[in-house]
Design a protein around this motif. Structure first.
Motif, PDB file in Angstrom:
ATOM      1  N   ARG A 111       0.459  -0.867  -0.075  1.00 21.67           N
ATOM      2  CA  ARG A 111      -0.425   0.147   0.137  1.00 21.67           C
ATOM      3  C   ARG A 111       1.065   1.153   0.167  1.00 21.67           C
ATOM      4  O   ARG A 111       0.627   2.125  -0.556  1.00 21.67           O
ATOM      5  CB  ARG A 111      -1.110  -0.055   1.468  1.00 21.67           C
ATOM      6  CG  ARG A 111      -1.757   0.970   1.238  1.00 21.67           C
ATOM      7  CD  ARG A 111      -3.054   0.646   2.704  1.00 21.67           C
ATOM      8  NE  ARG A 111      -3.993   0.171   1.719  1.00 21.67           N
ATOM      9  CZ  ARG A 111      -4.196  -1.306   2.350  1.00 21.67           C
ATOM     10  NH1 ARG A 111      -3.505  -1.584   3.248  1.00 21.67           N
ATOM     11  NH2 ARG A 111      -5.131  -2.369   2.199  1.00 21.67           N
ATOM     12  N   GLU A 112       1.689   1.008   0.801  1.00 21.71           N
ATOM     13  CA  GLU A 112       2.815   3.277   0.266  1.00 21.71           C
ATOM     14  C   GLU A 112       3.545   2.417  -0.640  1.00 21.71           C
ATOM     15  O   GLU A 112       3.970   3.687  -1.043  1.00 21.71           O
ATOM     16  CB  GLU A 112       4.269   2.087   2.459  1.00 21.71           C
ATOM     17  CG  GLU A 112       3.286   2.133   3.949  1.00 21.71           C
ATOM     18  CD  GLU A 112       4.100   2.064   4.553  1.00 21.71           C
ATOM     19  OE1 GLU A 112       5.664   1.507   3.948  1.00 21.71           O
ATOM     20  OE2 GLU A 112       3.994   2.006   5.638  1.00 21.71           O
ATOM     21  N   THR A 113       3.879   1.526  -0.692  1.00 20.19           N
ATOM     22  CA  THR A 113       5.037   1.689  -2.424  1.00 20.19           C
ATOM     23  C   THR A 113       3.525   1.684  -3.517  1.00 20.19           C
ATOM     24  O   THR A 113       4.077   2.869  -3.929  1.00 20.19           O
ATOM     25  CB  THR A 113       4.898  -0.090  -2.836  1.00 20.19           C
ATOM     26  OG1 THR A 113       6.135  -0.402  -2.086  1.00 20.19           O
ATOM     27  CG2 THR A 113       5.734  -0.195  -4.061  1.00 20.19           C
TER      28      THR A 113
ATOM     29  N   LEU B 294       3.880   5.320  -5.360  1.00 23.23           N
ATOM     30  CA  LEU B 294       4.926   5.129  -6.928  1.00 23.23           C
ATOM     31  C   LEU B 294       3.138   6.323  -7.462  1.00 23.23           C
ATOM     32  O   LEU B 294       3.175   6.771  -8.860  1.00 23.23           O
ATOM     33  CB  LEU B 294       3.678   4.316  -7.632  1.00 23.23           C
ATOM     34  CG  LEU B 294       5.212   2.899  -7.974  1.00 23.23           C
ATOM     35  CD1 LEU B 294       4.921   1.479  -7.903  1.00 23.23           C
ATOM     36  CD2 LEU B 294       6.327   3.007  -8.389  1.00 23.23           C
ATOM     37  N   LYS B 295       2.377   6.185  -6.796  1.00 24.73           N
ATOM     38  CA  LYS B 295       0.952   7.531  -7.583  1.00 24.73           C
ATOM     39  C   LYS B 295       1.769   8.675  -7.293  1.00 24.73           C
ATOM     40  O   LYS B 295       1.331   9.412  -8.719  1.00 24.73           O
ATOM     41  CB  LYS B 295      -0.168   7.013  -6.513  1.00 24.73           C
ATOM     42  CG  LYS B 295      -1.534   7.733  -6.988  1.00 24.73           C
ATOM     43  CD  LYS B 295      -2.673   7.854  -6.316  1.00 24.73           C
ATOM     44  CE  LYS B 295      -3.874   8.230  -6.338  1.00 24.73           C
ATOM     45  NZ  LYS B 295      -5.220   8.124  -5.847  1.00 24.73           N
TER      46      LYS B 295
ATOM     47  N   GLU C 223      14.470   6.004  -1.612  1.00 26.89           N
ATOM     48  CA  GLU C 223      13.281   6.157  -0.773  1.00 26.89           C
ATOM     49  C   GLU C 223      12.677   4.558  -0.548  1.00 26.89           C
ATOM     50  O   GLU C 223      11.854   4.151   0.775  1.00 26.89           O
ATOM     51  CB  GLU C 223      12.489   6.823  -1.469  1.00 26.89           C
ATOM     52  CG  GLU C 223      11.091   7.261   0.247  1.00 26.89           C
ATOM     53  CD  GLU C 223       9.771   8.165  -0.993  1.00 26.89           C
ATOM     54  OE1 GLU C 223       8.813   8.095   0.218  1.00 26.89           O
ATOM     55  OE2 GLU C 223      10.422   9.168  -1.123  1.00 26.89           O
ATOM     56  N   GLU C 224      12.150   3.912  -1.642  1.00 22.71           N
ATOM     57  CA  GLU C 224      11.170   2.587  -1.753  1.00 22.71           C
ATOM     58  C   GLU C 224      12.116   1.690  -1.089  1.00 22.71           C
ATOM     59  O   GLU C 224      11.437   0.638   0.436  1.00 22.71           O
ATOM     60  CB  GLU C 224      11.014   2.496  -2.796  1.00 22.71           C
ATOM     61  CG  GLU C 224      10.636   0.201  -2.915  1.00 22.71           C
ATOM     62  CD  GLU C 224       9.088   0.731  -2.625  1.00 22.71           C
ATOM     63  OE1 GLU C 224       8.200  -0.577  -3.034  1.00 22.71           O
ATOM     64  OE2 GLU C 224       8.424   1.623  -2.557  1.00 22.71           O
ATOM     65  N   ARG C 225      13.641   1.482  -0.600  1.00 20.10           N
ATOM     66  CA  ARG C 225      14.534   0.468  -0.242  1.00 20.10           C
ATOM     67  C   ARG C 225      14.503   1.109   0.967  1.00 20.10           C
ATOM     68  O   ARG C 225      14.052  -0.806   2.010  1.00 20.10           O
ATOM     69  CB  ARG C 225      15.855   0.566  -1.407  1.00 20.10           C
ATOM     70  CG  ARG C 225      15.792  -0.554  -2.188  1.00 20.10           C
ATOM     71  CD  ARG C 225      17.168  -0.505  -3.019  1.00 20.10           C
ATOM     72  NE  ARG C 225      16.849  -1.076  -3.844  1.00 20.10           N
ATOM     73  CZ  ARG C 225      18.260  -1.336  -4.526  1.00 20.10           C
ATOM     74  NH1 ARG C 225      19.062   0.097  -4.467  1.00 20.10           N
ATOM     75  NH2 ARG C 225      18.459  -1.677  -6.215  1.00 20.10           N
TER      76      ARG C 225
ATOM     77  N   ASP D 112      12.169  -4.185  -7.020  1.00 21.56           N
ATOM     78  CA  ASP D 112      13.385  -3.536  -7.340  1.00 21.56           C
ATOM     79  C   ASP D 112      12.895  -3.431  -8.956  1.00 21.56           C
ATOM     80  O   ASP D 112      13.409  -2.456  -9.465  1.00 21.56           O
ATOM     81  CB  ASP D 112      13.982  -4.678  -7.275  1.00 21.56           C
ATOM     82  CG  ASP D 112      14.335  -4.096  -5.812  1.00 21.56           C
ATOM     83  OD1 ASP D 112      14.737  -2.689  -5.487  1.00 21.56           O
ATOM     84  OD2 ASP D 112      15.784  -4.697  -5.396  1.00 21.56           O
ATOM     85  N   LEU D 113      11.979  -4.771  -9.429  1.00 20.71           N
ATOM     86  CA  LEU D 113      11.898  -5.038 -11.208  1.00 20.71           C
ATOM     87  C   LEU D 113      10.600  -4.318 -11.367  1.00 20.71           C
ATOM     88  O   LEU D 113      10.655  -3.274 -12.507  1.00 20.71           O
ATOM     89  CB  LEU D 113      11.381  -5.974 -11.419  1.00 20.71           C
ATOM     90  CG  LEU D 113      10.981  -6.598 -13.706  1.00 20.71           C
ATOM     91  CD1 LEU D 113      11.982  -6.428 -13.743  1.00 20.71           C
ATOM     92  CD2 LEU D 113      10.741  -8.057 -12.322  1.00 20.71           C
ATOM     93  N   ARG D 114       9.720  -3.666 -10.625  1.00 23.37           N
ATOM     94  CA  ARG D 114       8.722  -3.260 -10.847  1.00 23.37           C
ATOM     95  C   ARG D 114       8.887  -1.611 -10.912  1.00 23.37           C
ATOM     96  O   ARG D 114       8.585  -0.710 -11.864  1.00 23.37           O
ATOM     97  CB  ARG D 114       7.850  -2.845  -9.432  1.00 23.37           C
ATOM     98  CG  ARG D 114       5.708  -1.604  -9.892  1.00 23.37           C
ATOM     99  CD  ARG D 114       5.256  -2.814  -8.978  1.00 23.37           C
ATOM    100  NE  ARG D 114       5.814  -2.882  -7.188  1.00 23.37           N
ATOM    101  CZ  ARG D 114       5.113  -3.151  -6.394  1.00 23.37           C
ATOM    102  NH1 ARG D 114       3.970  -3.958  -6.577  1.00 23.37           N
ATOM    103  NH2 ARG D 114       5.971  -3.015  -5.104  1.00 23.37           N
ATOM    104  N   LEU D 115       9.603  -1.325 -10.116  1.00 25.25           N
ATOM    105  CA  LEU D 115      10.360   0.382 -10.289  1.00 25.25           C
ATOM    106  C   LEU D 115      11.450  -0.136 -11.243  1.00 25.25           C
ATOM    107  O   LEU D 115      11.629   1.092 -11.863  1.00 25.25           O
ATOM    108  CB  LEU D 115      11.042   0.436  -9.158  1.00 25.25           C
ATOM    109  CG  LEU D 115      10.535   0.783  -7.596  1.00 25.25           C
ATOM    110  CD1 LEU D 115      11.908   1.044  -6.625  1.00 25.25           C
ATOM    111  CD2 LEU D 115       9.021   2.079  -7.822  1.00 25.25           C
TER     112      LEU D 115
END
Length: 502
Positions: free
Chosen positions: A78-80, A84-85, A156-158, A253-256
């Motif tokens: 949800r945070e990811t 992304l949004k 930030e994601e990591r 990571d792949l999604r980013l």
């Protein structure tokens, strides 16, 4: 009896420069360049929004799917999705700001474009290509900016994932500490974690073009999930949980990476699409142009059908652009970024060719007029020798071809002068054919030739090489009516070729 005297000619360099530059100008017959640029910009913006709409719909489906997750990955996802949004919204804002800058620049440059149109096509194209170059650079600058943004987003994601992993690990430790005897609980957690990661993996398989932008990477992670399943079946719950966690991190990571590459691709595609649409618009506007020659009271204007005067090369050029357009449109769902860059370069390589074709059309007209002027000099030279003009024509009734003028004297001698264009601009071969009902007087034919070439030299048309003499005249040109009706092939311009040099 008959005979032929032939010599190559060329226009003096100073006269050639005057004809090519100061004394002849191409102008567009349309004065709507700013409007056409604006129309293409709006079309490209609409196309971009249409391509981005499915990505927004994908985001909504991803958010809805999060509620189906069973483990602590739900909060991580949800945070990811929120990050992304925000990134997509920023991308849209940056794109809109870029388009606004392009629009403002066009409005600012309208007066310069209008001024350039008055100066002729050459200056107009310089201003035009400068604007297109700035527009293209806007998209490339956005690519660089997005790359920097994603670098920050990945960091930030990591960091967020590390915190999430700590929470998940406490959940696992709680199972180990409080339910040592109940191995089924650990088994269930491993199965739930595997189900969550599998769902995320399946969603990425369905929603992202991973084989296009990161070939083989998702398949490798799917293989890792099979290993997790084997761990569970073997009762090695701890290993299954650890492997599932690691696979999830790689999936994230792949999604980013896919998000970044998609946006990069969109910008490269937009730049290529805009370049090609502008080129096609320019081709459509310049099928017919106007050639101005002279100044003031001596100013003459000619309407120029570019395809005719380039012997069909303009149509070939447009066809090449249409083929590139087809590749671009059909490849929207399949072109990789590298393929798109290659196609974009092909489009850029086409830009200077339009100017070359317009220049070729101008030179073709000037060359045609030059042949007619040479013929007029021939008539003037032979009038003093007792000849009168019978008629003249372009071969095949085609102004791009050889020009033929025929004169006759009271004794019945006919002089047919054939002015044939050579590949090099300003160069022609001038063949003086003499047809006589009696014996040809060699002295008289040489006198005719000398008079003609001397007058041409005075008119700034240089003779090149030695005078070539043939015993037989070219009878194909004696009957002007047949010459006019004859189908011919035009001379093909070739910069590597030239007429004989002095």
């Amino acid at each position: 009896m008959s005979g032929e005297k032939r010599r190559y000619t060329r226009v003096e360099d100073t006269e050639l420069r005057r004809l090519r530059e100061s004394d002849s100008r191409l102008r567009s017959l349309r004065n709507d360049l700013p409007e056409r640029l604006n129309a293409v910009q709006q079309q490209c913006q609409r196309q971009m929004q249409q391509r981005l709409a499915p990505l927004e719909q994908r985001s909504q489906r991803q958010e809805q799917a999060i509620s189906g997750l069973r483990t602590g990955l739900q909060s991580l996802e949800r945070e990811t999705q929120q990050r992304l949004k925000r990134q997509r919204q920023e991308f849209q804002r940056n794109l809109q700001a870029s388009e606004n800058r392009q629009q403002q620049r066009l409005q600012t440059e309208v007066s310069r474009l209008e001024g350039a149109m008055k100066q002729g096509l050459s200056q107009q194209r310089n201003e035009y290509l400068s604007l297109l170059g700035q527009q293209r650079q806007e998209y490339f600058s956005l690519v660089e900016e997005q790359d920097r943004k994603f670098t920050g987003l990945i960091l930030e994601e990591r960091q967020a994932r590390e915190k999430g992993q700590q929470i998940l690990q406490r959940q696992i430790d709680s199972v180990v500490d409080n339910l040592q005897a109940e191995r089924e609980q650990k088994q269930q957690l491993a199965q739930d974690l595997l189900a969550d990661v599998q769902m995320i993996c399946q969603q990425m398989d369905q929603e992202y073009q991973h084989e296009r932008f990161a070939p083989g990477k998702l398949a490798q992670l799917q293989g890792e999930l099979e290993l997790v399943q084997q761990n569970i079946e073997a009762g090695v719950s701890e290993a299954a949980i650890a492997n599932a966690q690691q696979t999830y991190l790689k999936l994230a990571d792949l999604r980013l990476e896919l998000e970044k590459k998609e946006q990069e691709w969109q910008l490269y595609y937009q730049a290529a699409f805009a370049d090609l649409q502008n080129l096609l618009s320019e081709v459509d506007a310049n099928r017919q142009v106007e050639l101005e020659m002279g100044e003031g009271e001596d100013l003459d204007k000619f309407s120029v059908e570019v395809d005719y005067w380039t012997q069909g090369r303009f149509s070939d050029y447009e066809q090449n652009l249409q083929q590139l357009h087809q590749q671009l449109v059909e490849g929207e769902s399949s072109l990789t970024t590298e393929q798109l860059k290659h196609l974009s370069q092909q489009i850029l390589d086409q830009e200077p060719q339009l100017a070359e074709l317009l220049e070729q059309a101008k030179l073709s007209i000037l060359g045609s007029q030059m042949r007619a002027e040479i013929a007029a000099n021939v008539v003037d030279a032979l009038k003093d020798l007792g000849y009168s003009r019978v008629g003249d024509t372009y071969e095949g009734d085609d102004n791009r071809n050889t020009f033929v003028v025929k004169l006759k004297n009271i004794a019945g001698d006919e002089v047919v002068t054939v002015i044939r264009p050579e590949a090099e601009f300003g160069a022609n071969s001038v063949a003086i054919n003499t047809f006589s009902p009696t014996l040809v007087d060699e002295q008289a034919t040489r006198q005719n030739a000398d008079a003609i070439f001397n007058l041409l030299n005075e008119a700034g048309i240089e003779t090149v090489g030695e005078l070539q003499c043939e015993q037989e005249a070219d009878s194909r040109y004696q009957d002007l009516r047949q010459v006019q009706q004859r189908a011919t092939e035009q001379v093909q311009p070739n910069k590597s070729q030239s007429s004989p040099q002095s």
